[in-house]
Each structure stands twice: as structure tokens, then as C-alpha cells.
Design an enzyme around this catalytic site. Structure first.
Site, PDB file in Angstrom:
ATOM      1  N   GLU A 180      33.329 -53.605 -66.212  1.00 29.96           N
ATOM      2  CA  GLU A 180      34.035 -52.787 -64.986  1.00 29.96           C
ATOM      3  C   GLU A 180      35.106 -53.789 -64.381  1.00 29.96           C
ATOM      4  O   GLU A 180      35.881 -53.317 -63.804  1.00 29.96           O
ATOM      5  CB  GLU A 180      32.911 -52.406 -64.039  1.00 29.96           C
ATOM      6  CG  GLU A 180      31.921 -51.710 -64.275  1.00 29.96           C
ATOM      7  CD  GLU A 180      30.991 -51.421 -63.191  1.00 29.96           C
ATOM      8  OE1 GLU A 180      30.673 -49.967 -62.847  1.00 29.96           O
ATOM      9  OE2 GLU A 180      30.176 -52.124 -62.826  1.00 29.96           O
ATOM     10  N   TYR A 185      43.877 -36.792 -41.024  1.00 34.44           N
ATOM     11  CA  TYR A 185      43.206 -37.091 -42.406  1.00 34.44           C
ATOM     12  C   TYR A 185      44.011 -37.818 -43.304  1.00 34.44           C
ATOM     13  O   TYR A 185      43.709 -38.757 -44.103  1.00 34.44           O
ATOM     14  CB  TYR A 185      42.578 -36.026 -43.325  1.00 34.44           C
ATOM     15  CG  TYR A 185      43.537 -34.487 -43.145  1.00 34.44           C
ATOM     16  CD1 TYR A 185      44.804 -34.766 -44.066  1.00 34.44           C
ATOM     17  CD2 TYR A 185      43.471 -33.550 -42.424  1.00 34.44           C
ATOM     18  CE1 TYR A 185      45.606 -33.671 -44.026  1.00 34.44           C
ATOM     19  CE2 TYR A 185      44.460 -32.536 -42.550  1.00 34.44           C
ATOM     20  CZ  TYR A 185      45.399 -32.507 -42.910  1.00 34.44           C
ATOM     21  OH  TYR A 185      46.505 -31.594 -43.165  1.00 34.44           O
ATOM     22  N   ILE A 198      30.320 -50.471 -54.507  1.00 38.36           N
ATOM     23  CA  ILE A 198      30.617 -49.165 -53.698  1.00 38.36           C
ATOM     24  C   ILE A 198      30.186 -49.285 -52.315  1.00 38.36           C
ATOM     25  O   ILE A 198      30.734 -48.673 -51.512  1.00 38.36           O
ATOM     26  CB  ILE A 198      30.523 -47.887 -54.534  1.00 38.36           C
ATOM     27  CG1 ILE A 198      28.842 -47.890 -54.791  1.00 38.36           C
ATOM     28  CG2 ILE A 198      31.086 -47.772 -55.795  1.00 38.36           C
ATOM     29  CD1 ILE A 198      28.556 -46.343 -55.230  1.00 38.36           C
ATOM     30  N   GLU A 199      29.145 -49.884 -52.124  1.00 36.14           N
ATOM     31  CA  GLU A 199      28.691 -50.109 -50.606  1.00 36.14           C
ATOM     32  C   GLU A 199      29.675 -50.735 -49.668  1.00 36.14           C
ATOM     33  O   GLU A 199      29.991 -50.420 -48.656  1.00 36.14           O
ATOM     34  CB  GLU A 199      27.371 -50.948 -50.698  1.00 36.14           C
ATOM     35  CG  GLU A 199      26.316 -50.034 -51.157  1.00 36.14           C
ATOM     36  CD  GLU A 199      26.195 -50.250 -52.770  1.00 36.14           C
ATOM     37  OE1 GLU A 199      25.206 -49.820 -53.321  1.00 36.14           O
ATOM     38  OE2 GLU A 199      26.938 -50.639 -53.446  1.00 36.14           O
ATOM     39  N   LYS A 233      30.518 -42.797 -58.455  1.00 33.83           N
ATOM     40  CA  LYS A 233      30.983 -43.252 -59.878  1.00 33.83           C
ATOM     41  C   LYS A 233      30.940 -42.148 -60.636  1.00 33.83           C
ATOM     42  O   LYS A 233      29.885 -41.661 -60.888  1.00 33.83           O
ATOM     43  CB  LYS A 233      30.334 -44.584 -60.121  1.00 33.83           C
ATOM     44  CG  LYS A 233      30.820 -45.735 -59.686  1.00 33.83           C
ATOM     45  CD  LYS A 233      29.959 -47.176 -60.109  1.00 33.83           C
ATOM     46  CE  LYS A 233      30.664 -48.236 -59.530  1.00 33.83           C
ATOM     47  NZ  LYS A 233      29.986 -49.315 -60.518  1.00 33.83           N
TER      48      LYS A 233
END
Length: 117
Positions: free
Chosen positions: A20, A52, A71-72, A97
């Protein structure tokens, strides 16, 4: 009241595994920004409520800084950035993901009191 982005797919440099690193992968974000009780758009003035676009800009800024392992970590950074705006009381961030087998991800819910270190 809530301002949201739903099912926004971006290319992101994210992931902890060797395969990755150095590549982007598609992630889907759903972001809910819950407004503080006093925030109202009663004057039809964009300055009275968060936009937004501010959330989009925050995500683009965070993901543009370079590789993110978890991702956390991305979810926490989005929450911290958005909760810096006193008009936002809470955040729900879901990140998925899309390219590593079955869709996998994380969802966090953070309030102003829980924001920051």
C-alpha cells in the site's frame, strides 16, 4: 441539524502494508457534521453555518500532506480539524477502503469534548 458528505470516493495514499506504500487506493468517505444547538441559517447567510466545502477542503488538506498509515488516523484528523469550528458539536466519519478485497473500514463518532489530545 447536520451537514454531510455521502459516499465521496477519493484516491488516497493510505495503508500500513508494504503493497500500500507509494500507491494510491480508492476510499469512500461519509462525513456527518452535527451543528451546535445555537447554529441556525435563519438569515440565509452562508457565514452563519459551516459549509460542506470546509469539510472537503479539510479532507483534501489532510490527505494531501502525504502517506497515512491508518484509516483510523485519517478519521481522527478529520474530526479534530472540523471540531475546531465552534459551530460543529459532533462528527461521525466513516471511511471505507474499496480496493483490498471486501470493503473494510472504520467509523468514528467524536464530540467537541472528546476532540483533541
Amino acid at each position: 441539524d447536520c451537514i454531510f458528505l455521502k459516499d465521496w470516493v477519493i484516491d488516497c495514499n493510505i495503508g500500513v502494508y508494504a503493497e500500500e506504500k507509494g500507491v494510491t487506493q480508492k476510499v469512500r468517505l461519509t462525513v456527518d457534521a452535527y451543528l451546535a444547538p445555537h447554529v441556525r441559517a435563519s438569515e440565509d447567510n452562508m457565514d452563519t453555518v459551516p459549509s460542506y466545502t470546509d469539510i472537503i477542503d479539510a479532507v483534501n488538506d489532510i490527505t494531501g500532506r502525504g502517506h497515512i498509515n491508518l484509516i483510523e488516523t485519517l478519521a481522527e484528523a478529520i474530526a479534530d480539524t472540523c471540531l475546531a469550528d465552534p459551530r460543529i458539536a459532533a462528527m461521525r466519519i466513516r471511511i471505507e477502503k474499496l480496493e483490498r478485497g471486501p470493503v473494510r473500514g472504520v467509523e468514528v463518532f467524536r464530540t467537541r469534548a472528546a476532540a483533541g489530545p
